[in-house]
Design a protein around this motif. Structure first.
Motif, mmCIF file in Angstrom:
data_model
loop_
_atom_site.group_PDB
_atom_site.id
_atom_site.type_symbol
_atom_site.label_atom_id
_atom_site.label_comp_id
_atom_site.label_asym_id
_atom_site.label_seq_id
_atom_site.Cartn_x
_atom_site.Cartn_y
_atom_site.Cartn_z
ATOM 1 N N THR A 31 54.581 7.382 49.546
ATOM 2 C CA THR A 31 54.087 6.751 50.768
ATOM 3 C C THR A 31 55.019 5.643 51.232
ATOM 4 O O THR A 31 55.260 5.484 52.429
ATOM 5 N N GLY A 32 55.556 4.888 50.279
ATOM 6 C CA GLY A 32 56.529 3.861 50.652
ATOM 7 C C GLY A 32 57.774 4.457 51.279
ATOM 8 O O GLY A 32 58.358 3.886 52.210
ATOM 9 N N MET A 33 58.174 5.637 50.802
ATOM 10 C CA MET A 33 59.340 6.297 51.388
ATOM 11 C C MET A 33 59.080 6.784 52.808
ATOM 12 O O MET A 33 60.017 6.946 53.596
ATOM 13 N N ASP A 34 57.821 7.022 53.146
ATOM 14 C CA ASP A 34 57.505 7.336 54.541
ATOM 15 C C ASP A 34 57.973 6.197 55.427
ATOM 16 O O ASP A 34 58.597 6.413 56.474
ATOM 17 N N CYS A 35 57.706 4.967 54.990
ATOM 18 C CA CYS A 35 58.168 3.799 55.746
ATOM 19 C C CYS A 35 59.693 3.721 55.759
ATOM 20 O O CYS A 35 60.305 3.510 56.808
ATOM 21 N N HIS A 48 60.886 14.030 59.616
ATOM 22 C CA HIS A 48 59.514 14.206 60.079
ATOM 23 C C HIS A 48 59.346 15.528 60.820
ATOM 24 O O HIS A 48 58.349 16.226 60.640
ATOM 25 N N ALA A 49 60.312 15.880 61.638
ATOM 26 C CA ALA A 49 60.204 17.138 62.388
ATOM 27 C C ALA A 49 60.142 18.339 61.444
ATOM 28 O O ALA A 49 59.377 19.281 61.675
ATOM 29 N N GLY A 56 56.069 15.284 51.533
ATOM 30 C CA GLY A 56 56.790 16.227 52.385
ATOM 31 C C GLY A 56 58.050 15.616 52.961
ATOM 32 O O GLY A 56 59.117 16.247 52.985
ATOM 33 N N ASN A 57 57.959 14.371 53.412
ATOM 34 C CA ASN A 57 59.139 13.687 53.928
ATOM 35 C C ASN A 57 60.198 13.529 52.836
ATOM 36 O O ASN A 57 61.400 13.669 53.090
#
Length: 358
Positions: A190-194, A260-261, A277-278
């Motif tokens: 989740t941190g890597m999403d940022c 993201h795409a 996923g990201n």
């Protein structure tokens, strides 16, 4: 030139322990005995101690939100229908949990005042009526869902958000105490999403000083947490919570990009959760973000994180084509990443080859 008039969250409370102020915050928003509906991440389903801290009053209802999978439009419709049948009109919707719960809360708040199905509002500026009062309270940091103008949903035909001025929360509660103890791998994903938000925003063609100022600060805090620290502590929780906020603000006036795409296609077909996923996709994007991917690999090694591979092995041509269709539908993301001629650059064949690496 036409500049976008950006709608932001109305009120923000930040601080360790500020969750205790929720009852006081909600009190003036209660209307004629109409209930507040709390959507709570299923992670807390057996946590009686945490549930006892939620300020239920009168006919308020606590709903455990099943976010084993990212929210579907059908799930939004189901929750909305059940709330209407039990309560009619409500005072507000409060989402407590990760990005999926906060997106779910935003979507339900919108559907309480808009007719039809949630899938009818997947897109840009399709929502007609103001949502009911809504509050977002993150218990894990990184997605930026607490500040975003969208709530990402998987529909029968596409994965796309309700992106409108009626989507942002009216209030967010940012309490670093609530993210203490998140499992290491989930914290990283989740941190890597940022982190990936920031890399894509700062490297994008839509970059502007508004996005840059937030993105650079968020990136600095991500690096502090995942590269420069050897021990996770309270300061880490606080930095990551504010990195999530700033990262969300950065993409609000620009866009994300290739990771993201591509991950939207994974999520739609395979049900892959957004954060992991990201990471799965970003792990293979050296040609687009060489410095960011190299740094990402360093973070993965430092924290001994497993990034799944081979997730697309054995998929059929039809399945690859469905992922490609979903991904290429994210036009603004591709334009931000590659420019206005992105369709010439990102052919179906090139995207297929990328998916085959994952």
């Amino acid at each position: 030139m036409q500049f976008r008039n950006f709608k932001m969250v109305d009120y923000v409370v930040y601080g360790r322990g500020c969750f205790a102020q929720l009852d006081e915050i909600l009190a003036p928003r209660r209307s004629d005995g109409k209930p507040m509906i709390f959507l709570l991440d299923h992670h807390f389903e057996q946590d009686a101690a945490f549930q006892s801290r939620i300020p239920l009053r009168g006919t308020d209802e606590l709903i455990i939100a099943d976010v084993t999978h990212e929210p579907k439009t059908s799930y939004v419709d189901e929750i909305t229908r059940n709330i209407r049948e039990r309560h009619g009109v409500v005072s507000g919707i409060i989402g407590i949990g990760g990005g999926s719960v906060m997106d779910l809360a935003k979507a339900v708040a919108i559907m309480m005042t808009n007719e039809g199905r949630a899938q009818d509002y997947q897109g840009y500026d399709l929502v007609k009526n103001k949502a009911v009062y809504k509050v977002g309270i993150p218990t894990i940091s990184g997605t930026g869902a607490e500040v975003s103008r969208t709530c990402v949903l998987t529909g029968p035909e596409k994965k796309l958000g309700m992106n409108s001025d009626f989507t942002p929360f009216d209030q967010i509660v940012l309490d670093p105490e609530l993210i203490k103890g998140v499992p290491k791998d989930q914290n990283f994903y989740t941190g890597m999403d940022c982190y990936i938000h920031c890399i894509e925003s700062l490297d994008g063609t839509f970059l502007n000083m508004f996005s840059k100022s937030y993105g650079e600060k968020a990136l600095e805090m991500c690096r502090n947490v995942y590269l420069r620290k050897d021990v996770w502590d309270e300061d880490s929780d606080e930095q990551l919570m504010m990195a999530s906020y700033a990262g969300g603000m950065s993409i609000a006036y620009s866009q994300v990009g290739v990771a993201h795409a591509v991950s939207y296609g994974l999520s739609y077909l395979l049900g892959t959760k957004h954060g992991i996923g990201n990471c799965i996709v970003f792990n293979h994007l050296q040609e687009f973000y060489p410095e960011g991917v190299a740094e990402f690999h360093e973070m993965v090694r430092k924290h001994n994180i497993h990034i799944p591979t081979g997730v697309c092995a054995g998929l059929s041509d039809d399945e690859f084509n469905k992922m490609i269709d979903v991904s290429l539908g994210m036009k603004l993301l591709w334009e931000n990443a590659l420019g206005k001629d992105w369709e010439r650059q990102m052919t179906r064949e090139r995207l297929r080859a990328l998916y085959e690496k994952l």
